[in-house]
Design a protein around this motif. Structure first.
Motif, PDB file in Angstrom:
ATOM      1  N   VAL B  19       0.842  -1.192   0.000  1.00 27.10           N
ATOM      2  CA  VAL B  19       0.000   0.000   0.000  1.00 27.10           C
ATOM      3  C   VAL B  19       0.880   1.245   0.000  1.00 27.10           C
ATOM      4  N   THR B  20       0.376   2.298  -0.634  1.00 24.43           N
ATOM      5  CA  THR B  20       1.058   3.593  -0.642  1.00 24.43           C
ATOM      6  C   THR B  20       0.088   4.658  -0.166  1.00 24.43           C
ATOM      7  N   LEU B  21       0.511   5.399   0.835  1.00 20.18           N
ATOM      8  CA  LEU B  21      -0.272   6.508   1.364  1.00 20.18           C
ATOM      9  C   LEU B  21       0.448   7.810   1.046  1.00 20.18           C
ATOM     10  N   PHE B  45       5.419   6.979  16.427  1.00 19.29           N
ATOM     11  CA  PHE B  45       6.269   7.566  15.391  1.00 19.29           C
ATOM     12  C   PHE B  45       6.841   6.496  14.478  1.00 19.29           C
ATOM     13  N   ILE B  46       6.683   6.693  13.155  1.00 18.65           N
ATOM     14  CA  ILE B  46       7.247   5.750  12.185  1.00 18.65           C
ATOM     15  C   ILE B  46       8.584   6.279  11.675  1.00 18.65           C
ATOM     16  N   PHE B  47       8.557   7.429  11.019  1.00 13.46           N
ATOM     17  CA  PHE B  47       9.786   8.075  10.567  1.00 13.46           C
ATOM     18  C   PHE B  47       9.520   9.523  10.178  1.00 13.46           C
ATOM     19  N   GLN B  48      10.624  10.240   9.945  1.00 13.86           N
ATOM     20  CA  GLN B  48      10.547  11.640   9.564  1.00 13.86           C
ATOM     21  C   GLN B  48      11.443  11.893   8.351  1.00 13.86           C
ATOM     22  N   TYR B  49      10.973  12.745   7.453  1.00  9.37           N
ATOM     23  CA  TYR B  49      11.724  13.098   6.255  1.00  9.37           C
ATOM     24  C   TYR B  49      11.906  14.603   6.155  1.00  9.37           C
ATOM     25  N   TYR B  50      13.113  15.010   5.814  1.00  8.50           N
ATOM     26  CA  TYR B  50      13.316  16.352   5.290  1.00  8.50           C
ATOM     27  C   TYR B  50      14.516  16.327   4.364  1.00  8.50           C
ATOM     28  N   GLU B  51      14.552  17.282   3.465  1.00 13.41           N
ATOM     29  CA  GLU B  51      15.538  17.311   2.378  1.00 13.41           C
ATOM     30  C   GLU B  51      15.569  15.961   1.660  1.00 13.41           C
ATOM     31  N   GLU B  52      14.401  15.376   1.507  1.00 12.51           N
ATOM     32  CA  GLU B  52      14.203  14.161   0.723  1.00 12.51           C
ATOM     33  C   GLU B  52      14.916  12.932   1.283  1.00 12.51           C
ATOM     34  N   GLU B  53      15.278  13.006   2.560  1.00 12.72           N
ATOM     35  CA  GLU B  53      15.936  11.852   3.169  1.00 12.72           C
ATOM     36  C   GLU B  53      15.257  11.483   4.486  1.00 12.72           C
ATOM     37  N   GLU B  54      15.288  10.211   4.821  1.00 15.84           N
ATOM     38  CA  GLU B  54      14.796   9.754   6.119  1.00 15.84           C
ATOM     39  C   GLU B  54      15.802  10.182   7.174  1.00 15.84           C
ATOM     40  N   ASP B  62      11.397  -2.891   8.377  1.00 16.09           N
ATOM     41  CA  ASP B  62      11.769  -2.357   7.067  1.00 16.09           C
ATOM     42  C   ASP B  62      10.639  -2.438   6.048  1.00 16.09           C
ATOM     43  N   ARG B  63       9.585  -3.168   6.396  1.00 16.42           N
ATOM     44  CA  ARG B  63       8.416  -3.211   5.486  1.00 16.42           C
ATOM     45  C   ARG B  63       7.807  -1.804   5.325  1.00 16.42           C
ATOM     46  N   PHE B  64       8.101  -0.956   6.283  1.00 13.54           N
ATOM     47  CA  PHE B  64       7.637   0.431   6.231  1.00 13.54           C
ATOM     48  C   PHE B  64       8.751   1.283   5.620  1.00 13.54           C
ATOM     49  N   SER B  65       8.431   1.918   4.523  1.00 11.71           N
ATOM     50  CA  SER B  65       9.411   2.785   3.884  1.00 11.71           C
ATOM     51  C   SER B  65       8.707   4.046   3.407  1.00 11.71           C
ATOM     52  N   GLY B  66       9.516   5.028   3.054  1.00  6.87           N
ATOM     53  CA  GLY B  66       8.903   6.287   2.651  1.00  6.87           C
ATOM     54  C   GLY B  66       9.724   7.001   1.611  1.00  6.87           C
ATOM     55  N   HIS B  67       9.180   8.140   1.251  1.00  6.03           N
ATOM     56  CA  HIS B  67       9.858   8.970   0.268  1.00  6.03           C
ATOM     57  C   HIS B  67       9.363  10.394   0.450  1.00  6.03           C
ATOM     58  N   GLN B  68      10.272  11.340   0.188  1.00  2.18           N
ATOM     59  CA  GLN B  68       9.858  12.731   0.159  1.00  2.18           C
ATOM     60  C   GLN B  68      10.274  13.319  -1.182  1.00  2.18           C
ATOM     61  N   PHE B  69       9.399  14.085  -1.755  1.00  2.00           N
ATOM     62  CA  PHE B  69       9.624  14.667  -3.069  1.00  2.00           C
ATOM     63  C   PHE B  69      10.141  16.108  -2.946  1.00  2.00           C
ATOM     64  N   PRO B  70      10.680  16.647  -4.048  1.00  2.00           N
ATOM     65  CA  PRO B  70      11.216  18.020  -3.994  1.00  2.00           C
ATOM     66  C   PRO B  70      10.199  19.065  -3.534  1.00  2.00           C
ATOM     67  N   GLU B  75       5.345  10.124   0.687  1.00  3.90           N
ATOM     68  CA  GLU B  75       4.620   8.854   0.581  1.00  3.90           C
ATOM     69  C   GLU B  75       5.096   7.910   1.676  1.00  3.90           C
ATOM     70  N   LEU B  76       4.153   7.119   2.171  1.00  5.10           N
ATOM     71  CA  LEU B  76       4.463   6.024   3.083  1.00  5.10           C
ATOM     72  C   LEU B  76       4.088   4.736   2.365  1.00  5.10           C
ATOM     73  N   ASN B  77       5.025   3.820   2.264  1.00  4.90           N
ATOM     74  CA  ASN B  77       4.792   2.521   1.643  1.00  4.90           C
ATOM     75  C   ASN B  77       4.887   1.416   2.690  1.00  4.90           C
ATOM     76  N   VAL B  78       3.947   0.508   2.637  1.00  3.46           N
ATOM     77  CA  VAL B  78       4.005  -0.654   3.516  1.00  3.46           C
ATOM     78  C   VAL B  78       3.890  -1.896   2.651  1.00  3.46           C
TER      79      VAL B  78
END
Lengths: 113, 114
Positions: B19-21, B45-54, B62-70, B75-78
């Motif tokens: 899933v992607t949120l 708390f799962i994780f935090q992103y800034y400057e496109e990095e965790e 690790d089944r929980f991953s994410g991404h931050q865009f410019p 997005e949160l992926n499970v």
């Protein structure tokens, strides 16, 4: 390890009463403490934010206090209304882990007309 | 001024699926954090992103991953969903390194795994 506890877990009061919700935390090294309101199945609405250097903050009928040395905060609600019925969460932002909030489990408040 | 926007609002998935949120932060905020809230519990708390990095991670596999865009959205992926992943997923935005301003939360995505 920071732990946040909220007592009581649930509270029911008649409309018009003044009430106090309690929040305690185990590590006094915090940047700030934030109180939130959550309606059933909804997101969090920020009510008050208290910095570690402050003793209290007020917004309308709400007043939040912070005693960092004793690890306690209270949220005072004056003249409660049925619309105040919700779950109230407190969260601390630790100074050693700046990124995350540590939440209590919340106090569910019911104000009866 | 739009606050934090999350999509979708509700989602039903089958065990083992992915899933992607999605989350758009409040205008002016550059940092996005994700939280999981099980029924009757406070958010975790799962994780935090800034400057496109965790930048920081909670106690989640690790089944929980994410991404931050410019544009600061995230997005949160499970992966390999488990029944225990059923929860309200909350996104919070903030201004990096600012302790003066608190966190602003979205309305959440309710994920049900069947």
């Amino acid at each position: 390890k920071q732990e946040v506890t909220q007592i009581p877990a649930a509270l029911s009061v008649p409309e018009g009463e003044n009430l106090v919700l309690n929040c305690s935390f185990t590590d006094s090294a915090i940047y700030n403490l934030q109180w939130f309101r959550q309606d059933p199945g909804k997101g969090l609405t920020s009510l008050l934010l208290i910095q570690s250097s402050q003793r209290e903050q007020t917004s309308g009928r709400l007043n939040a206090s912070l005693d960092k040395s004793s690890g306690r905060s209270t949220l005072y609600i004056a003249a409660s209304q049925p619309g105040d019925s919700a779950t109230y969460l407190c969260a601390v932002r630790g100074s050693s882990n700046t990124g995350k909030l540590i939440f209590g489990q919340g106090t569910t408040l019911q104000v009866k007309p | 001024d739009a606050g934090v926007t999350q999509s979708p609002t509700h989602l039903i998935k089958t065990r083992g699926q992915q899933v992607t949120l999605r989350c758009s932060p409040k205008s002016g905020h550059d940092t996005v954090s994700w939280y999981q809230q099980a029924l009757g519990q406070g958010p975790q708390f799962i994780f935090q992103y800034y400057e496109e990095e965790e930048r920081q991670r909670g106690n989640f596999p690790d089944r929980f991953s994410g991404h931050q865009f410019p544009n600061y959205s995230s997005e949160l992926n499970v992966n390999a969903l488990l029944l225990g992943d059923s929860a309200l997923y909350l996104c919070a935005s903030s201004i990096r390194d600012s302790i003066i301003y608190g966190y602003t939360f979205g309305s959440g995505t309710r994920l049900t795994v069947v």
